[in-house]
Design a protein around this motif. Sequence first.
Motif, PDB file in Angstrom:
ATOM      1  N   ALA A 154     -40.659 -40.557  -5.594  1.00  0.00           N
ATOM      2  CA  ALA A 154     -40.669 -42.000  -5.329  1.00  0.00           C
ATOM      3  C   ALA A 154     -42.059 -42.498  -4.952  1.00  0.00           C
ATOM      4  O   ALA A 154     -42.468 -43.589  -5.355  1.00  0.00           O
ATOM      5  CB  ALA A 154     -39.674 -42.325  -4.220  1.00  0.00           C
ATOM      6  N   VAL A 155     -42.790 -41.682  -4.203  1.00  0.00           N
ATOM      7  CA  VAL A 155     -44.144 -42.061  -3.787  1.00  0.00           C
ATOM      8  C   VAL A 155     -45.092 -42.070  -4.988  1.00  0.00           C
ATOM      9  O   VAL A 155     -45.869 -43.011  -5.188  1.00  0.00           O
ATOM     10  CB  VAL A 155     -44.664 -41.110  -2.692  1.00  0.00           C
ATOM     11  N   GLU A 156     -45.022 -41.020  -5.821  1.00  0.00           N
ATOM     12  CA  GLU A 156     -45.970 -40.888  -6.933  1.00  0.00           C
ATOM     13  C   GLU A 156     -45.657 -41.820  -8.101  1.00  0.00           C
ATOM     14  O   GLU A 156     -46.555 -42.404  -8.700  1.00  0.00           O
ATOM     15  CB  GLU A 156     -45.994 -39.438  -7.425  1.00  0.00           C
ATOM     16  N   VAL A 157     -44.374 -41.965  -8.429  1.00  0.00           N
ATOM     17  CA  VAL A 157     -44.009 -42.743  -9.619  1.00  0.00           C
ATOM     18  C   VAL A 157     -43.886 -44.234  -9.312  1.00  0.00           C
ATOM     19  O   VAL A 157     -44.280 -45.080 -10.117  1.00  0.00           O
ATOM     20  CB  VAL A 157     -42.692 -42.213 -10.227  1.00  0.00           C
ATOM     21  N   LEU A 158     -43.344 -44.559  -8.131  1.00  0.00           N
ATOM     22  CA  LEU A 158     -43.089 -45.967  -7.807  1.00  0.00           C
ATOM     23  C   LEU A 158     -43.972 -46.491  -6.679  1.00  0.00           C
ATOM     24  O   LEU A 158     -43.796 -47.623  -6.233  1.00  0.00           O
ATOM     25  CB  LEU A 158     -41.611 -46.158  -7.453  1.00  0.00           C
ATOM     26  N   ASP A 159     -44.889 -45.640  -6.197  1.00  0.00           N
ATOM     27  CA  ASP A 159     -45.841 -46.055  -5.168  1.00  0.00           C
ATOM     28  C   ASP A 159     -45.148 -46.539  -3.894  1.00  0.00           C
ATOM     29  O   ASP A 159     -45.612 -47.474  -3.224  1.00  0.00           O
ATOM     30  CB  ASP A 159     -46.776 -47.145  -5.705  1.00  0.00           C
ATOM     31  N   MET A 160     -44.030 -45.914  -3.534  1.00  0.00           N
ATOM     32  CA  MET A 160     -43.351 -46.232  -2.278  1.00  0.00           C
ATOM     33  C   MET A 160     -44.075 -45.564  -1.119  1.00  0.00           C
ATOM     34  O   MET A 160     -44.793 -44.577  -1.305  1.00  0.00           O
ATOM     35  CB  MET A 160     -41.902 -45.728  -2.305  1.00  0.00           C
ATOM     36  N   SER A 161     -43.853 -46.073   0.084  1.00  0.00           N
ATOM     37  CA  SER A 161     -44.322 -45.368   1.272  1.00  0.00           C
ATOM     38  C   SER A 161     -43.380 -44.203   1.536  1.00  0.00           C
ATOM     39  O   SER A 161     -42.238 -44.183   1.048  1.00  0.00           O
ATOM     40  CB  SER A 161     -44.326 -46.297   2.484  1.00  0.00           C
TER      41      SER A 161
ATOM     42  N   LYS B 167     -41.817 -43.463   4.237  1.00  0.00           N
ATOM     43  CA  LYS B 167     -40.628 -43.881   4.987  1.00  0.00           C
ATOM     44  C   LYS B 167     -39.646 -44.652   4.111  1.00  0.00           C
ATOM     45  O   LYS B 167     -38.427 -44.507   4.247  1.00  0.00           O
ATOM     46  CB  LYS B 167     -41.036 -44.701   6.209  1.00  0.00           C
ATOM     47  N   GLU B 168     -40.161 -45.470   3.214  1.00  0.00           N
ATOM     48  CA  GLU B 168     -39.280 -46.189   2.288  1.00  0.00           C
ATOM     49  C   GLU B 168     -38.568 -45.204   1.374  1.00  0.00           C
ATOM     50  O   GLU B 168     -37.356 -45.316   1.131  1.00  0.00           O
ATOM     51  CB  GLU B 168     -40.096 -47.182   1.462  1.00  0.00           C
ATOM     52  N   ALA B 169     -39.317 -44.216   0.886  1.00  0.00           N
ATOM     53  CA  ALA B 169     -38.719 -43.193   0.022  1.00  0.00           C
ATOM     54  C   ALA B 169     -37.679 -42.384   0.778  1.00  0.00           C
ATOM     55  O   ALA B 169     -36.626 -42.037   0.233  1.00  0.00           O
ATOM     56  CB  ALA B 169     -39.812 -42.277  -0.523  1.00  0.00           C
ATOM     57  N   ALA B 170     -37.952 -42.080   2.061  1.00  0.00           N
ATOM     58  CA  ALA B 170     -36.998 -41.329   2.884  1.00  0.00           C
ATOM     59  C   ALA B 170     -35.712 -42.120   3.090  1.00  0.00           C
ATOM     60  O   ALA B 170     -34.616 -41.550   3.151  1.00  0.00           O
ATOM     61  CB  ALA B 170     -37.625 -40.972   4.231  1.00  0.00           C
ATOM     62  N   ALA B 171     -35.837 -43.444   3.204  1.00  0.00           N
ATOM     63  CA  ALA B 171     -34.641 -44.281   3.343  1.00  0.00           C
ATOM     64  C   ALA B 171     -33.781 -44.196   2.090  1.00  0.00           C
ATOM     65  O   ALA B 171     -32.554 -44.075   2.160  1.00  0.00           O
ATOM     66  CB  ALA B 171     -35.045 -45.732   3.614  1.00  0.00           C
ATOM     67  N   TYR B 172     -34.430 -44.228   0.920  1.00  0.00           N
ATOM     68  CA  TYR B 172     -33.687 -44.054  -0.336  1.00  0.00           C
ATOM     69  C   TYR B 172     -33.068 -42.663  -0.407  1.00  0.00           C
ATOM     70  O   TYR B 172     -31.965 -42.480  -0.932  1.00  0.00           O
ATOM     71  CB  TYR B 172     -34.608 -44.265  -1.535  1.00  0.00           C
ATOM     72  N   ALA B 173     -33.800 -41.671   0.136  1.00  0.00           N
ATOM     73  CA  ALA B 173     -33.288 -40.299   0.125  1.00  0.00           C
ATOM     74  C   ALA B 173     -32.004 -40.178   0.929  1.00  0.00           C
ATOM     75  O   ALA B 173     -31.067 -39.470   0.536  1.00  0.00           O
ATOM     76  CB  ALA B 173     -34.341 -39.337   0.667  1.00  0.00           C
ATOM     77  N   GLY B 174     -31.956 -40.870   2.068  1.00  0.00           N
ATOM     78  CA  GLY B 174     -30.765 -40.792   2.916  1.00  0.00           C
ATOM     79  C   GLY B 174     -29.660 -41.721   2.473  1.00  0.00           C
ATOM     80  O   GLY B 174     -28.551 -41.289   2.120  1.00  0.00           O
ATOM     81  N   TYR B 175     -29.963 -43.029   2.479  1.00  0.00           N
ATOM     82  CA  TYR B 175     -28.944 -44.024   2.151  1.00  0.00           C
ATOM     83  C   TYR B 175     -28.553 -43.995   0.684  1.00  0.00           C
ATOM     84  O   TYR B 175     -27.453 -44.430   0.322  1.00  0.00           O
ATOM     85  CB  TYR B 175     -29.448 -45.428   2.505  1.00  0.00           C
ATOM     86  N   GLY B 176     -29.442 -43.500  -0.168  1.00  0.00           N
ATOM     87  CA  GLY B 176     -29.154 -43.444  -1.597  1.00  0.00           C
ATOM     88  C   GLY B 176     -28.697 -42.074  -2.044  1.00  0.00           C
ATOM     89  O   GLY B 176     -27.504 -41.833  -2.265  1.00  0.00           O
ATOM     90  N   VAL B 177     -29.637 -41.134  -2.128  1.00  0.00           N
ATOM     91  CA  VAL B 177     -29.339 -39.796  -2.643  1.00  0.00           C
ATOM     92  C   VAL B 177     -28.327 -39.059  -1.762  1.00  0.00           C
ATOM     93  O   VAL B 177     -27.322 -38.535  -2.250  1.00  0.00           O
ATOM     94  CB  VAL B 177     -30.640 -38.979  -2.777  1.00  0.00           C
TER      95      VAL B 177
END
Length: 416
Positions: A261-268, A270-280
């Motif tokens: 998420a950080v490399e492909v979509l330039d997320m921070s 913490k934002e990527a971690a939120a997707y990891a938890g609430y999403g994945v």
Amino acid sequence: MTQNSKSQQFAFAMVIMLFFMWGFVHNLDPVLIPHLKRSFSLSTVQASLVDSAVFIAYFVMAFPAGILMKKYGYKAGILCGLTLFAIGSYLFIPAANTQLYIFFLIALFIIACGLTILETAANPYATLLGDPEKATQRLNMAQSFNGLAATLAPIIGAKIIMAEGYSDAELQLMSESARNAALAAEASTVKLPYFVLGTIIVIIGIIFAFIKLPEIKEETADKPASLTDILKIKHLRGAVITQFFYVGAQVCVLSFFILFAVEVLDMSNKEAAAYAGYGVGFAFMVGRFIGTYLMKFIDPAKLLAIYALINIVLSLFVMFGSGISLIYAIIAIAFFMSIMFPTIFSLGIKNLGPNVKYGSSLIIMSIVGGAILPIAFGYISDLFSNIQYSYVVPLICFIIVFLYGSSGHKIAENKY
């Protein structure tokens, strides 16, 4: 309800607690990988050694764990596993103090040795605590709490471990000594969560030491087969191979999600971690509960094949797609992965009779795929400077899962 039934229900509840705890520590790895990658200035391949340290332990410890339980029973295996789990967690404190990457890997290896013993004990134990016809559903239900941990761990881990630090630009402006001190301070944030985790495991171990668990006896008059004979059992051998590739796929998808998420979509982070938890993580958990329910109407092997086929298509999309839809595709992959480990496991040990503990050990050993395939994932990412292309690794893995679900699980006439 009979006394034996109540005893089995209580034992099942305690086993569910174990599934949650090892799921929690495993799902701290997606947070730990980018955290250590930054702290030690690692390449993607070097960062993947976090997974290698964890999953090599499964290969090393699984068969000794089976021998331990064959001789002393499931409870002894659980207590031994919890002890190593706690020791490894506490070792994160000196690892952070010494600021040596190898020390972190050793601590993770010791934790994983404990997890290996726990999984070798708890997976077959869960299948045996009740009606044999519902063994696959029961194991998927227990594994659903592993999915709950996959939801909570990245969220909690990101809040504690990924403390706000200096930006890369600010670090570049510092002197070498100041930069090292700043990165050391960031790395030390792992101490509190792993100390708390170790303490919780000690408490759980004390509870297990004082409660009476029913020791399930596999009903058979046959003697256990030799290892050579066990490996001739077609559906077990297929499960060992398939689990190797499935776990490799799961680790690639989950552990590298934040980096992706950080490399492909330039997320921070913490934002990527939120997707990891609430999403994945949430998708993984919900998938387990829904999959367990669907198994009332669809044969588990057929459902496994259907889910694998869907993930083949999704992996292709992640390789060549673009935009935020990639994140949602990976979330969908997590949903359809959810039933795979417990379903492969229960299909593999089905009808093994006196060989169930050794069969369980062999399948747990195959989790070493989680140590090897992420290195291939990281290598492809570094080689092409594009982490999307690395999804060819999960793609191949899901093809193998599809083959097992469609035909490889079928039980041949086995003679021990």
